[in-house]
Design an enzyme around this catalytic site. Structure first.
Site, mmCIF file in Angstrom:
data_model
loop_
_atom_site.group_PDB
_atom_site.id
_atom_site.type_symbol
_atom_site.label_atom_id
_atom_site.label_comp_id
_atom_site.label_asym_id
_atom_site.label_seq_id
_atom_site.Cartn_x
_atom_site.Cartn_y
_atom_site.Cartn_z
ATOM 1 N N ASP A 53 4.450 -6.941 -10.471
ATOM 2 C CA ASP A 53 3.470 -6.692 -9.840
ATOM 3 C C ASP A 53 1.991 -6.912 -9.224
ATOM 4 O O ASP A 53 1.647 -7.368 -10.368
ATOM 5 C CB ASP A 53 3.077 -5.003 -10.661
ATOM 6 C CG ASP A 53 1.899 -4.319 -9.421
ATOM 7 O OD1 ASP A 53 2.343 -2.774 -8.996
ATOM 8 O OD2 ASP A 53 0.502 -4.638 -10.221
ATOM 9 N N TYR A 58 -5.487 -8.803 -6.708
ATOM 10 C CA TYR A 58 -5.589 -9.868 -8.314
ATOM 11 C C TYR A 58 -6.008 -11.288 -7.623
ATOM 12 O O TYR A 58 -6.499 -12.096 -8.831
ATOM 13 C CB TYR A 58 -4.244 -9.552 -8.370
ATOM 14 C CG TYR A 58 -4.438 -8.181 -8.683
ATOM 15 C CD1 TYR A 58 -5.414 -7.377 -8.833
ATOM 16 C CD2 TYR A 58 -2.891 -7.808 -9.000
ATOM 17 C CE1 TYR A 58 -5.494 -5.588 -9.246
ATOM 18 C CE2 TYR A 58 -2.635 -6.546 -9.313
ATOM 19 C CZ TYR A 58 -3.705 -5.218 -9.685
ATOM 20 O OH TYR A 58 -3.446 -4.165 -9.963
ATOM 21 N N LYS A 87 -0.197 -4.972 -2.951
ATOM 22 C CA LYS A 87 -0.932 -3.351 -3.128
ATOM 23 C C LYS A 87 -1.800 -4.036 -1.841
ATOM 24 O O LYS A 87 -2.673 -5.329 -1.514
ATOM 25 C CB LYS A 87 -2.531 -3.041 -3.776
ATOM 26 C CG LYS A 87 -1.257 -3.179 -5.280
ATOM 27 C CD LYS A 87 -1.748 -2.012 -5.813
ATOM 28 C CE LYS A 87 -0.506 -2.636 -7.820
ATOM 29 N NZ LYS A 87 -0.573 -3.504 -8.023
ATOM 30 N N HIS A 120 -3.922 0.400 -2.282
ATOM 31 C CA HIS A 120 -4.242 0.349 -3.126
ATOM 32 C C HIS A 120 -5.247 1.030 -3.988
ATOM 33 O O HIS A 120 -5.645 2.064 -5.817
ATOM 34 C CB HIS A 120 -5.050 -0.811 -3.888
ATOM 35 C CG HIS A 120 -5.479 -2.016 -5.238
ATOM 36 N ND1 HIS A 120 -5.185 -3.093 -4.902
ATOM 37 C CD2 HIS A 120 -4.819 -1.611 -5.644
ATOM 38 C CE1 HIS A 120 -5.493 -3.272 -6.590
ATOM 39 N NE2 HIS A 120 -5.143 -2.515 -7.010
#
Length: 252
Positions: A53, A58, A87, A120
């Protein structure tokens, strides 16, 4: 060494009824040592992990992509055996930007397709550079219907095998389901698979580990010769929930 086989669930609204491993490895937005992170992901594949994931926000898509490429080149795994989730960030949460945002993530990951692409947050911000938390003046009305139509187009184009949502309330999810042609494969309720992100610690919180520090959990773990984390994750599995514990790689 034989890798552990992880149970999986079927995503009913995915192309080809894609199977998603119940447990995944989550990449954290505060990972700073990319080389250590890459090595950790390759080792996770050796140990049996198949679900990874990440998210545009990120900053870990590139490292994950490099690790996957290396693992495939080494013959550890095939692309088809892996389940990769990413996402859509809020600044790209616009119908006209969404497809290009996914294509950018794919280029960064060095992949031809995702297994799952998620909205997200049900929040829209002005296009531009990433910031978190998002300043109030940067927020814009969310065109959820238009955004979801673009998500459905991503699945039809084969850029992702399944689409879903993250951090949606029941009310927002019900709104989405009222017009969705392809229902979200992952979130919660209405027969949609729920994924618990960072279940051992609340989201990105650096506060106490309320689950693992619970006295009852500790007693159960001690009685069975397990760790508190194993007890918590086993409970999630028995509830029929998929889960992605956050992985923070610490150097040294």
């Amino acid at each position: 060494m034989v890798a552990t086989e992880i149970p999986s669930v079927v995503l009913k609204s995915s192309n080809g009824r894609r199977r998603m491993p119940v447990i995944g490895m989550g990449s954290a937005p505060d990972v700073t040592c990319k080389s250590d992170t890459k090595e950790a992901i390759v080792e996770a594949i050796k140990q049996g992990y198949r679900h990874f994931d990440t998210a545009a926000a990120y900053g870990s898509e590139q490292t994950l992509g490099e690790a996957i490429k290396e693992a495939i080149e080494f013959g550890l795994v095939s692309r088809e055996e892996l389940f990769v989730t990413s996402k859509l960030w809020c600044t790209d949460n616009h119908p006209h930007l969404l497809v290009s945002a996914l294509r950018k993530s794919l280029r960064t990951l060095q992949l031809e397709y995702l297994d799952l692409y998620l909205i997200h947050w049900p929040i829209c911000a002005k296009p531009g550079k990433f910031s978190f938390p998002i300043d109030a003046e940067e927020l814009m009305p969310l065109n959820l219907k238009g955004v979801w139509e673009a998500m459905e187009e991503c699945q039809r184009l084969g850029l992702t095998r399944a689409i879903g949502v993250s951090n949606f309330s029941i009310k927002k999810l019900e709104s989405l389901l009222s017009f969705a042609t392809i229902p979200p494969a992952v979130n919660q309720a209405n027969g949609i698979i729920i994924t618990a992100f960072s279940p051992l610690r609340k989201g990105a919180s650096r506060g106490p580990n309320e689950a693992m520090d619970n006295d009852l959990v500790k007693d159960i773990a001690d009685a069975r010769g397990k760790s508190s984390a194993q007890v918590c994750l086993r409970w999630l599995y028995e509830q029929g929930v998929t889960f992605v514990p956050r992985a923070i790689i610490k150097k040294g």
